[in-house]
Write an enzyme that holds these catalytic residues in place. Structure first.
Site, PDB file in Angstrom:
ATOM      1  N   ASP A 159       7.826  -9.439  -0.466  1.00 50.97           N
ATOM      2  CA  ASP A 159       7.660 -10.786   0.068  1.00 50.97           C
ATOM      3  C   ASP A 159       8.570 -11.760  -0.242  1.00 50.97           C
ATOM      4  O   ASP A 159       8.675 -12.652   0.681  1.00 50.97           O
ATOM      5  CB  ASP A 159       6.253 -11.165  -0.549  1.00 50.97           C
ATOM      6  CG  ASP A 159       5.173  -9.962  -0.819  1.00 50.97           C
ATOM      7  OD1 ASP A 159       4.634  -9.681   0.478  1.00 50.97           O
ATOM      8  OD2 ASP A 159       4.842  -9.456  -1.879  1.00 50.97           O
ATOM      9  N   HIS A 187       0.131  -9.739  -4.381  1.00 50.51           N
ATOM     10  CA  HIS A 187       0.779  -9.217  -3.372  1.00 50.51           C
ATOM     11  C   HIS A 187      -0.466  -9.124  -2.455  1.00 50.51           C
ATOM     12  O   HIS A 187      -0.796  -8.064  -2.159  1.00 50.51           O
ATOM     13  CB  HIS A 187       1.203  -8.026  -3.724  1.00 50.51           C
ATOM     14  CG  HIS A 187       1.817  -7.228  -2.318  1.00 50.51           C
ATOM     15  ND1 HIS A 187       2.927  -7.522  -1.482  1.00 50.51           N
ATOM     16  CD2 HIS A 187       1.419  -6.217  -1.806  1.00 50.51           C
ATOM     17  CE1 HIS A 187       2.652  -6.717  -0.487  1.00 50.51           C
ATOM     18  NE2 HIS A 187       1.885  -6.094  -0.638  1.00 50.51           N
TER      19      HIS A 187
HETATM   20  P1  NAI Z   1       1.255   6.694   2.642  1.00 58.05           P
HETATM   21  O1  NAI Z   1      -0.170   7.026   2.719  1.00 58.05           O
HETATM   22  O2  NAI Z   1       2.122   7.091   3.532  1.00 58.05           O
HETATM   23  O3  NAI Z   1       1.594   7.521   1.234  1.00 58.05           O
HETATM   24  C1  NAI Z   1       0.774   7.295  -0.112  1.00 58.05           C
HETATM   25  C2  NAI Z   1       1.087   8.727  -0.629  1.00 58.05           C
HETATM   26  O4  NAI Z   1       0.311   8.839  -2.078  1.00 58.05           O
HETATM   27  C3  NAI Z   1       0.426   9.958   0.095  1.00 58.05           C
HETATM   28  O5  NAI Z   1       1.518  10.973   0.183  1.00 58.05           O
HETATM   29  C4  NAI Z   1      -0.828  10.596  -0.928  1.00 58.05           C
HETATM   30  O6  NAI Z   1      -0.858  11.712  -0.873  1.00 58.05           O
HETATM   31  C5  NAI Z   1      -0.123   9.948  -2.230  1.00 58.05           C
HETATM   32  N1  NAI Z   1      -1.149   9.808  -3.105  1.00 58.05           N
HETATM   33  C6  NAI Z   1      -2.426   9.609  -3.111  1.00 58.05           C
HETATM   34  N2  NAI Z   1      -3.082   9.808  -4.342  1.00 58.05           N
HETATM   35  C7  NAI Z   1      -2.328  10.116  -5.043  1.00 58.05           C
HETATM   36  C8  NAI Z   1      -2.184  10.293  -6.441  1.00 58.05           C
HETATM   37  N3  NAI Z   1      -3.495  10.283  -7.192  1.00 58.05           N
HETATM   38  N4  NAI Z   1      -1.032  10.574  -7.271  1.00 58.05           N
HETATM   39  C9  NAI Z   1       0.096  10.917  -6.626  1.00 58.05           C
HETATM   40  N5  NAI Z   1       0.005  10.591  -5.295  1.00 58.05           N
HETATM   41  C10 NAI Z   1      -0.898  10.257  -4.475  1.00 58.05           C
HETATM   42  O7  NAI Z   1       1.298   5.091   2.395  1.00 58.05           O
HETATM   43  P2  NAI Z   1       2.823   4.247   1.999  1.00 58.05           P
HETATM   44  O8  NAI Z   1       2.954   3.530   3.582  1.00 58.05           O
HETATM   45  O9  NAI Z   1       3.594   5.005   1.592  1.00 58.05           O
HETATM   46  O10 NAI Z   1       2.111   3.167   1.127  1.00 58.05           O
HETATM   47  C11 NAI Z   1       1.914   3.549  -0.197  1.00 58.05           C
HETATM   48  C12 NAI Z   1       1.245   2.197  -0.878  1.00 58.05           C
HETATM   49  O11 NAI Z   1       2.038   1.362  -1.044  1.00 58.05           O
HETATM   50  C13 NAI Z   1      -0.173   1.957  -0.379  1.00 58.05           C
HETATM   51  O12 NAI Z   1      -0.961   1.392  -1.244  1.00 58.05           O
HETATM   52  C14 NAI Z   1       0.584   0.542   0.335  1.00 58.05           C
HETATM   53  O13 NAI Z   1      -0.555  -0.244   0.805  1.00 58.05           O
HETATM   54  C15 NAI Z   1       1.584   0.118  -0.421  1.00 58.05           C
HETATM   55  N6  NAI Z   1       2.173  -1.080  -0.134  1.00 58.05           N
HETATM   56  C16 NAI Z   1       2.549  -1.952  -1.067  1.00 58.05           C
HETATM   57  C17 NAI Z   1       3.726  -3.025  -0.628  1.00 58.05           C
HETATM   58  C18 NAI Z   1       4.211  -3.878  -1.792  1.00 58.05           C
HETATM   59  O14 NAI Z   1       5.019  -4.802  -1.470  1.00 58.05           O
HETATM   60  N7  NAI Z   1       3.821  -3.844  -3.137  1.00 58.05           N
HETATM   61  C19 NAI Z   1       4.246  -3.155   0.698  1.00 58.05           C
HETATM   62  C20 NAI Z   1       3.870  -1.852   1.542  1.00 58.05           C
HETATM   63  C21 NAI Z   1       2.955  -0.805   1.033  1.00 58.05           C
END
Ligand code: NAI
Length: 331
Positions: A159, A187
């Site tokens: 952000d 966030h």
């Molecule tokens: P994604 O769905 O592509 O990847 C998430 C991964 O986490 C998946 O491979 C899933 O199998 C895995 N996962 C689920 N439960 C798990 C567990 N208990 N232990 C280990 N792995 C587990 O999602 P993406 O796009 O990679 O985003 C990941 C997270 O980051 C989301 O929560 C999203 O909202 C967040 N995010 C945060 C941002 C920030 O600035 N703080 C910016 C963009 C996304």
């Protein structure tokens, strides 16, 4: 040659994980002379995909990469970890209640907190990326009481960088000339991107960003909402989350934390509130911080005007509500 640093990435088979691990292996997180070992954790349904990422890391022949572990075992994943980047989580799916999503993530972060506490290096630094990032970090902190609270943070640097990007585009200056924006709070869409203390390097020295922009209406409305809603705009455009910029910002967050912020520059990090600026203690809240020798400290004494005060308090209020919801999921 330096001893390798072990970095854990959870959710490593996901979008952000796929963008993040090569950045770490190239030195974007810990510097171009720091060897790394990468531990990747994901869940059983993603095990095959995770192994594919491991194959690619081997194939890329990164000079700094001294080892890769790809596992679905949280203990193996956390073992000896110096830096933990928590990207894994349960996403909100259509039709799901907020409370159900919170409940899933609370149980994930509670379990992973215990594993980190028992198996990570004692000085392990933690960055939570997965949403709800601030509250996931808070749960992690509560269930890993032996990890110092100053070692547990969440990502609002994306952000922060988005706010720098908007000012840079508006003024048509390079983004590296802009500094000291602030992201306050959660966030989420209640975050407050604050430009009141931001400056821009010009040929005539350093000038306040607000003065150079000269458009208070834009700064007080469209600028704020653009930054707040940028994540949603990217999802709309890409049909996928902002993985590249999130990964890059996660590297910025850890790099500045470990190696220090440049003199005269602060960044935004979600950290455990000590009550600064009247924010309730016991929340993970995004503040302006400077880092030195591996420790962050909240920038003190900034003047807060009335509009800012309202927005700073509104996002704190949302975090108090999230905290209550998270706790209600524990019982
Ligand atoms: P994604 O769905 O592509 O990847 C998430 C991964 O986490 C998946 O491979 C899933 O199998 C895995 N996962 C689920 N439960 C798990 C567990 N208990 N232990 C280990 N792995 C587990 O999602 P993406 O796009 O990679 O985003 C990941 C997270 O980051 C989301 O929560 C999203 O909202 C967040 N995010 C945060 C941002 C920030 O600035 N703080 C910016 C963009 C996304």
């Amino acid at each position: 040659e330096k001893e390798p640093v072990t970095v854990l990435v959870t959710g490593a088979a996901g979008q952000i994980g796929y963008a993040l691990v090569p950045m770490i292996a190239r030195g974007a997180m810990l510097g171009p002379d720091q060897p790394v070992i990468i531990h990747m954790l994901d869940i059983e349904p993603a095990a095959e995909a995770l192994n594919g990422v491991k194959m690619e890391l081997i194939d890329a022949a990164f000079p700094l990469l001294k080892g890769v572990v790809a596992t679905t075992d949280v203990v193996d994943a956390c073992n000896g970890v110096n830096i933990a980047v928590m990207v894994g989580g349960f996403p909100r799916k259509e039709g799901m209640e907020r409370k159900d999503v919170m409940s899933k993530n609370v149980s994930i972060y509670k379990a992973q907190a215990s594993a980190l506490e028992q198996h990570a290096a004692p000085d392990c630094k933690v960055l939570v990326v997965a949403n709800p990032a601030n509250t996931n970090a808070l749960i992690l902190k509560e269930f890993a009481p032996s990890i110092p609270e100053k070692n547990i943070t969440c990502l609002t640097r994306l952000d922060h960088n988005r706010a720098l990007g908007q000012i840079s585009e508006k003024l048509d200056v390079h983004v590296s000339e802009v500094k000291n924006v602030i992201i306050w709070g959660n966030h989420s869409s209640t975050q407050y991107p604050d430009v009141n203390h931001a400056t821009v390097n010009t040929n005539n020295g350093q000038k306040p960003a607000r003065e150079l922009v000269g458009d208070d209406k834009w700064l007080n409305t469209e600028f704020i909402t653009t930054v707040q809603q940028r994540g949603a705009a990217i999802i709309k455009a890409r049909k996928l989350s902002s993985a590249l910029s999130a990964a890059s910002s996660a590297c910025d967050h850890i790099r500045d934390w470990v190696l220090g912020t440049p003199k005269g520059t602060w960044v935004s990090m979600g950290v455990y509130s000590d009550g600064s600026y009247g924010i309730p203690q016991g929340l993970i809240y995004s503040f302006p911080v400077t880092c030195e020798k591996g420790e962050w400290s909240i920038v003190q004494g900034l003047k807060i005007d009335e509009l800012s005060r309202e927005k700073i308090d509104a996002t704190a209020k949302e975090l108090v509500e999230e905290k209550t919801l998270a706790y209600s999921c524990l019982n």
